[in-house]
Design a protein around this motif. Structure first.
Motif, short mmCIF file in Angstrom:
data_model
loop_
_atom_site.label_atom_id
_atom_site.label_comp_id
_atom_site.label_asym_id
_atom_site.label_seq_id
_atom_site.Cartn_x
_atom_site.Cartn_y
_atom_site.Cartn_z
N ARG A 158 0.92 -0.97 -0.18
CA ARG A 158 0.35 0.20 0.45
C ARG A 158 1.18 1.29 0.37
N GLU A 159 1.63 1.43 0.79
CA GLU A 159 3.14 2.58 1.10
C GLU A 159 3.08 2.29 0.11
N LEU A 160 3.80 1.52 -0.82
CA LEU A 160 4.83 1.29 -2.50
C LEU A 160 3.60 2.07 -3.26
N ARG A 161 2.62 1.65 -3.42
CA ARG A 161 1.50 2.19 -4.66
C ARG A 161 0.83 3.72 -4.05
N ASP A 162 0.80 4.20 -2.62
CA ASP A 162 0.63 5.80 -2.48
C ASP A 162 1.99 6.57 -2.80
N ARG A 163 3.28 6.01 -2.50
CA ARG A 163 4.18 6.61 -3.31
C ARG A 163 3.66 7.06 -4.53
N HIS A 164 3.83 5.73 -5.24
CA HIS A 164 4.05 5.57 -6.41
C HIS A 164 2.34 7.43 -7.32
N GLN A 165 1.26 7.16 -6.53
CA GLN A 165 0.41 7.51 -6.97
C GLN A 165 1.06 9.03 -6.50
N LEU A 166 1.86 9.69 -5.77
CA LEU A 166 2.13 11.09 -5.23
C LEU A 166 2.99 11.66 -6.65
#
Length: 71
Positions: free
Chosen positions: A34-42
């Motif tokens: 989830r944190e990797l996905r959120d970082r990618h989206q940011l």
């Protein structure tokens, strides 16, 4: 040595030293994803690329006009 054997050894060492036991292998895998996905989206948002998926749905709910209730 397998990952399970290493975990058992780490738990044993922690108990002997009076420290808290380490988390089991794989216990936080979903959180990391989830944190990797959120970082990618940011990073995509900062680069000016459009939002998609959950971010787009959340934004559309916030920005969409709501129908007025009849009273």
């Amino acid at each position: 040595m397998s990952i399970t054997q290493q975990h058992v050894l780490d738990v044993h060492r922690a108990r002997r030293h009076g420290e808290p036991a380490p988390p089991a292998p794989g216990a936080h895998d979903w959180q990391v994803m989830r944190e990797l996905r959120d970082r990618h989206q940011l990073r995509a948002a900062l680069a000016g690329r459009p939002a998609h998926g959950r971010v787009r749905r959340a934004l559309s709910r916030l920005l969409a006009p709501r129908p007025r209730s009849a009273r």
